[in-house]
Scaffold this active site. Sequence first.
Site, PDB file in Angstrom:
ATOM      1  N   ASN A 148      62.413  31.338  32.580  1.00 43.82           N
ATOM      2  CA  ASN A 148      61.153  31.277  33.327  1.00 43.82           C
ATOM      3  C   ASN A 148      60.200  30.357  32.552  1.00 43.82           C
ATOM      4  O   ASN A 148      59.674  30.754  31.511  1.00 43.82           O
ATOM      5  CB  ASN A 148      60.578  32.696  33.446  1.00 43.82           C
ATOM      6  CG  ASN A 148      59.235  32.711  34.152  1.00 43.82           C
ATOM      7  OD1 ASN A 148      58.783  31.686  34.673  1.00 43.82           O
ATOM      8  ND2 ASN A 148      58.586  33.866  34.166  1.00 43.82           N
ATOM      9  N   TRP A 149      60.017  29.157  33.076  1.00 45.09           N
ATOM     10  CA  TRP A 149      59.180  28.194  32.347  1.00 45.09           C
ATOM     11  C   TRP A 149      57.692  28.495  32.480  1.00 45.09           C
ATOM     12  O   TRP A 149      56.870  27.908  31.810  1.00 45.09           O
ATOM     13  CB  TRP A 149      59.458  26.766  32.854  1.00 45.09           C
ATOM     14  CG  TRP A 149      60.848  26.269  32.596  1.00 45.09           C
ATOM     15  CD1 TRP A 149      61.858  26.917  31.940  1.00 45.09           C
ATOM     16  CD2 TRP A 149      61.386  24.999  32.991  1.00 45.09           C
ATOM     17  NE1 TRP A 149      62.990  26.131  31.908  1.00 45.09           N
ATOM     18  CE2 TRP A 149      62.718  24.941  32.546  1.00 45.09           C
ATOM     19  CE3 TRP A 149      60.860  23.904  33.689  1.00 45.09           C
ATOM     20  CZ2 TRP A 149      63.543  23.826  32.772  1.00 45.09           C
ATOM     21  CZ3 TRP A 149      61.670  22.799  33.918  1.00 45.09           C
ATOM     22  CH2 TRP A 149      62.996  22.764  33.457  1.00 45.09           C
ATOM     23  N   LYS A 150      57.339  29.409  33.386  1.00 48.50           N
ATOM     24  CA  LYS A 150      55.919  29.733  33.633  1.00 48.50           C
ATOM     25  C   LYS A 150      55.155  28.431  33.916  1.00 48.50           C
ATOM     26  O   LYS A 150      55.683  27.558  34.589  1.00 48.50           O
ATOM     27  CB  LYS A 150      55.346  30.562  32.482  1.00 48.50           C
ATOM     28  CG  LYS A 150      56.225  31.785  32.194  1.00 48.50           C
ATOM     29  CD  LYS A 150      55.609  32.778  31.266  1.00 48.50           C
ATOM     30  CE  LYS A 150      56.562  33.952  31.064  1.00 48.50           C
ATOM     31  NZ  LYS A 150      56.016  35.023  30.244  1.00 48.50           N
ATOM     32  N   HIS A 209      56.741  39.297  38.896  1.00 41.70           N
ATOM     33  CA  HIS A 209      56.598  39.168  37.442  1.00 41.70           C
ATOM     34  C   HIS A 209      55.318  39.901  37.012  1.00 41.70           C
ATOM     35  O   HIS A 209      54.337  39.914  37.751  1.00 41.70           O
ATOM     36  CB  HIS A 209      56.535  37.682  37.054  1.00 41.70           C
ATOM     37  CG  HIS A 209      56.630  37.487  35.579  1.00 41.70           C
ATOM     38  ND1 HIS A 209      55.545  37.618  34.749  1.00 41.70           N
ATOM     39  CD2 HIS A 209      57.691  37.207  34.780  1.00 41.70           C
ATOM     40  CE1 HIS A 209      55.939  37.426  33.497  1.00 41.70           C
ATOM     41  NE2 HIS A 209      57.235  37.172  33.484  1.00 41.70           N
ATOM     42  N   GLU A 241      53.034  39.090  35.114  1.00 38.66           N
ATOM     43  CA  GLU A 241      51.829  38.236  35.146  1.00 38.66           C
ATOM     44  C   GLU A 241      51.280  38.155  36.572  1.00 38.66           C
ATOM     45  O   GLU A 241      50.074  38.071  36.774  1.00 38.66           O
ATOM     46  CB  GLU A 241      52.163  36.855  34.561  1.00 38.66           C
ATOM     47  CG  GLU A 241      52.305  36.939  33.048  1.00 38.66           C
ATOM     48  CD  GLU A 241      53.290  35.973  32.424  1.00 38.66           C
ATOM     49  OE1 GLU A 241      53.636  34.951  33.050  1.00 38.66           O
ATOM     50  OE2 GLU A 241      53.730  36.256  31.292  1.00 38.66           O
ATOM     51  N   GLU A 281      61.267  43.975  32.228  1.00 36.65           N
ATOM     52  CA  GLU A 281      60.457  43.240  31.247  1.00 36.65           C
ATOM     53  C   GLU A 281      59.301  44.128  30.801  1.00 36.65           C
ATOM     54  O   GLU A 281      58.279  44.197  31.504  1.00 36.65           O
ATOM     55  CB  GLU A 281      59.893  41.963  31.876  1.00 36.65           C
ATOM     56  CG  GLU A 281      60.936  40.971  32.326  1.00 36.65           C
ATOM     57  CD  GLU A 281      60.374  39.542  32.341  1.00 36.65           C
ATOM     58  OE1 GLU A 281      60.990  38.699  31.687  1.00 36.65           O
ATOM     59  OE2 GLU A 281      59.339  39.295  32.982  1.00 36.65           O
ATOM     60  N   GLY A 312      55.989  37.564  25.373  1.00 35.87           N
ATOM     61  CA  GLY A 312      55.215  36.567  24.640  1.00 35.87           C
ATOM     62  C   GLY A 312      54.592  37.099  23.364  1.00 35.87           C
ATOM     63  O   GLY A 312      53.739  36.456  22.764  1.00 35.87           O
ATOM     64  N   SER A 352      60.410  38.477  24.857  1.00 41.30           N
ATOM     65  CA  SER A 352      60.685  37.961  23.516  1.00 41.30           C
ATOM     66  C   SER A 352      62.175  37.854  23.193  1.00 41.30           C
ATOM     67  O   SER A 352      62.601  38.099  22.059  1.00 41.30           O
ATOM     68  CB  SER A 352      59.953  38.793  22.446  1.00 41.30           C
ATOM     69  OG  SER A 352      58.553  38.689  22.631  1.00 41.30           O
ATOM     70  N   GLY A 390      61.378  33.629  28.525  1.00 42.00           N
ATOM     71  CA  GLY A 390      60.182  32.814  28.695  1.00 42.00           C
ATOM     72  C   GLY A 390      60.136  31.711  27.648  1.00 42.00           C
ATOM     73  O   GLY A 390      60.786  30.668  27.774  1.00 42.00           O
ATOM     74  N   GLY A 391      59.392  31.958  26.563  1.00 40.90           N
ATOM     75  CA  GLY A 391      59.143  30.932  25.547  1.00 40.90           C
ATOM     76  C   GLY A 391      60.401  30.229  25.042  1.00 40.90           C
ATOM     77  O   GLY A 391      60.412  29.000  24.893  1.00 40.90           O
TER      78      GLY A 391
HETATM   79  P1  13P Z   1      58.892  35.628  26.626  1.00 39.00           P
HETATM   80  O1  13P Z   1      60.374  35.405  26.488  1.00 39.00           O
HETATM   81  O2  13P Z   1      58.068  34.417  26.255  1.00 39.00           O
HETATM   82  O3  13P Z   1      58.441  36.893  25.965  1.00 39.00           O
HETATM   83  O4  13P Z   1      58.602  35.829  28.213  1.00 39.00           O
HETATM   84  C1  13P Z   1      59.360  36.736  28.928  1.00 39.00           C
HETATM   85  C2  13P Z   1      59.059  36.582  30.352  1.00 39.00           C
HETATM   86  O5  13P Z   1      57.978  36.913  30.814  1.00 39.00           O
HETATM   87  C3  13P Z   1      60.105  35.994  31.207  1.00 39.00           C
HETATM   88  O6  13P Z   1      59.802  36.156  32.546  1.00 39.00           O
END
Ligand code: 13P
Length: 262
Positions: free
Chosen positions: A12-14, A105, A107, A176, A182, A221, A242-243
Amino acid sequence: MDAIRVPLIAGNWKMNHGGVSGVVLAASVAEIACETAGIEVVVAPPFTALAAVAHAVEEVAQRRGRAPIGVAGQNLHIEAKGAFTGEVSAPMLVEAGCRWVIVGHSERRQLFGETDELVAKKTLAAIVGGLHPIVCVGETLEERTAGRTLDVVLRQVRAVLEPLGRALGAAVLAYEPVWAIGTGKVATSADAQEVHAAIRATLSQRDGALAARTRILYGGSVKPENSAELLSQLDIDGALVGGASLDADGFGAILRAARPAS
Ligand code: 13P
């Protein structure tokens, strides 16, 4: 992981990587995926990069003779078209080259007010539109500290399971924990496994075959250093990253860790 469920690793590149850097990253990930048999790989770029990324992936597929990775939207609207300024629909995602979409998600739930009910409607809209939704669930730190993790997560799961039933077979679930996203704080593999097993038991109460087939990803993470341990758990069928999905080396290491032992 259970052998009946092919491991799925989704990045997920956000709100990172537009079309220019996104194409370079997606092409590298696609090349790595070609060398990593036995897993399924998806990347979810921002809307503006989707078509260019899908095109770059298709180019690798033509050259290598196999479709290495899928492309996902990060969100969708419940209607197919209309006066909804700023929104994107399932048919538009399909036209841009997506087969997948992330739904609910944390967020979106926390920053954009998405409710369980809206998440269920979006999940249905995705399936009707021909997409595989990746439906996210997870508790906040406050909820975990109050001992309410399973209450919250299973409520979120039932909110999609009850209206959709067997149609949920087109979906993937992603657990998640919000406090792990993050933050560098990853759930222990035992804690994550406990929640994944509870999610699968909830699916099983409705439909045993659905429970056996549905992939449940862990997100929060996930890094090259911790992915093998998480993925070794019986009910963890992949990762939503994510990251660590924002560069090809890190994501590639996670893909290699997900390869089933041969
Ligand atoms: P991180 O891997 O940066 O913690 O993000 C997880 C995430 O929200 C994937 O959708």
